[in-house]
Scaffold this active site. Structure first.
Site, PDB file in Angstrom:
ATOM      1  N   PHE A  40      -1.669  49.558  70.112  1.00 32.93           N
ATOM      2  CA  PHE A  40      -0.505  50.417  69.878  1.00 32.93           C
ATOM      3  C   PHE A  40      -0.224  51.356  71.065  1.00 32.93           C
ATOM      4  CE2 PHE A  40      -1.645  49.826  65.187  1.00 32.93           C
ATOM      5  CZ  PHE A  40      -0.718  48.810  65.025  1.00 32.93           C
TER       6      PHE A  40
ATOM      7  N   VAL B 216     -13.170  56.401  82.759  1.00 31.62           N
ATOM      8  CA  VAL B 216     -13.158  55.063  83.365  1.00 31.62           C
ATOM      9  C   VAL B 216     -12.524  54.011  82.453  1.00 31.62           C
ATOM     10  CG1 VAL B 216     -15.062  55.412  84.996  1.00 31.62           C
ATOM     11  CG2 VAL B 216     -15.568  54.766  82.634  1.00 31.62           C
TER      12      VAL B 216
ATOM     13  N   TYR C 102      -5.285  51.211  82.305  1.00 31.23           N
ATOM     14  CA  TYR C 102      -4.034  51.413  83.041  1.00 31.23           C
ATOM     15  C   TYR C 102      -3.916  50.427  84.201  1.00 31.23           C
ATOM     16  CZ  TYR C 102      -3.632  55.831  80.450  1.00 31.23           C
ATOM     17  OH  TYR C 102      -3.530  56.774  79.471  1.00 31.23           O
TER      18      TYR C 102
END
Lengths: 233, 233
Positions: free
Chosen positions: B169, B198, B204
């Site tokens: 989500f 980390v 990302y």
């Protein structure tokens, strides 16, 4: 704002005066709101900034791209620019007042007249027949702190042209943004600095800013960003 | 975003298929624009985020401060919130369309039903009689790249409630912001991460983001900021 340091004697032969009153040319400086007519000058300033930072290969802004994205909403609601102007003469109050901002003026007593090789290229449209030159700018916009539950300002860029540096003008621009934040009841002013730029860090810390050591910026751009375009369109 | 997997068989008594299709309850997820009626839920979510980050002593937002600063301009022009809703049932198209954004829906096939202990507190006002619960949010706003000469989005906060984590989500919310940036012709999406986190950095980077190692955030706030208020007012 720190006062300018006292000037050296005008000639080596002159008597050193005990009084530190500057004897050179005063420079009148003004911070005013930028507007659409400033775009050609802003474009030139951003290009100089890219060259100064040795990042001109990343520079792709055009006057057209700036015109279509800047000054499309009222000042302080979104992207906002303060222009720094300098003049050998006092500024007459020719700018129509804005409900949220009045131009900030200041006198910088300098020991030498500033030799500006680009004076003609940066002559201000708002000069009203006077000798007014655009010397720098700051671009900022509202950000938001969810913890404080209120906005702040984020300073994206601050630039002063080469011949106007080390005279307090950068501090004048940044202070103008800070003063505006306080005036509007905002909670923070933020910007970024390169971790190896120790002189800038020292300058910012002396202005009262804290450097956050643990946070890193994440950036999604170029093809990696474009890849998200196909998923939901 | 990955396409949603096919739904599980209608009853537990159905034949177990050899493929790895999940056999649990599907969860329907929707990303929609937040609005002023979401403020009480947003306030609770921000508070949970502050507690999660062990920063609740820095939390001073109130429903009143959020109401007076969020949703005061059209979506995407300034502070914008996407709300994540989940439901055991498909979402009917009850939200009036926005010219710049259509709600994004997705089916998450889970192997277990989600036990949400705060279901009642987070029941959505937009549920239309259905079992719709608010599970998270993302707050973002336009920023500006002078080098690109165009806007981007800055993601100030992204939060998913505890029982809805590790189900994709968070990625759904961040992808929605990225897709919106592409749709609007923007050049970047940026946010910050703590350098010791980390797992977040890995997540990302897998999404295509670059972590900028050299930049540090400077922050002028509190009394140090207030000191600039007297200088120019």
């Amino acid at each position: 704002m720190a006062a300018a340091a006292p000037p050296p004697p005008p000639t080596p032969a002159a008597i050193t005066l005990p009084d530190p009153t500057p004897t050179g040319q005063p420079v009148f400086a003004r911070v005013r709101l930028g507007n659409a007519s400033d775009v050609p000058h802003i474009h030139k300033l951003i290009h100089q900034m890219a060259v100064f930072e040795r990042l001109s290969h990343h520079f792709s802004a055009t006057e057209a791209s700036l015109s279509s994205t800047l000054f499309t909403s009222p000042p302080f609601q979104s992207f906002t620019i303060f222009i720094l102007e300098v003049s050998p003469n006092p500024f007459p109050p020719t700018i129509p007042p804005h409900p949220l901002f009045s131009p900030i003026t200041q006198i910088a007593p300098l020991d030498l007249p500033i030799n500006d090789p680009e004076k003609e290229a940066f002559r201000s449209h708002n000069s009203g027949g006077l000798d007014v030159v655009i010397a720098g700018f700051v671009l900022f916009f509202p950000n938001f702190s969810t913890f404080l539950g209120k906005p702040g300002f984020y300073v994206e860029d601050l630039f002063v042209r080469d011949c106007y540096r080390r005279k307090g003008f950068g501090k004048m621009l940044l202070s103008a943004v800070a003063a505006q934040a306080v005036k509007m009841g905002y909670g923070r002013v933020e910007w970024v600095v390169l971790d190896w730029n120790v002189n800038a860090i020292k300058f910012y810390e002396e202005m009262g800013a804290k450097v956050l050591q643990e946070w890193r910026i994440c950036r999604l751009t170029g093809e990696a960003l474009q890849a998200y375009g196909s998923a939901h369109n």
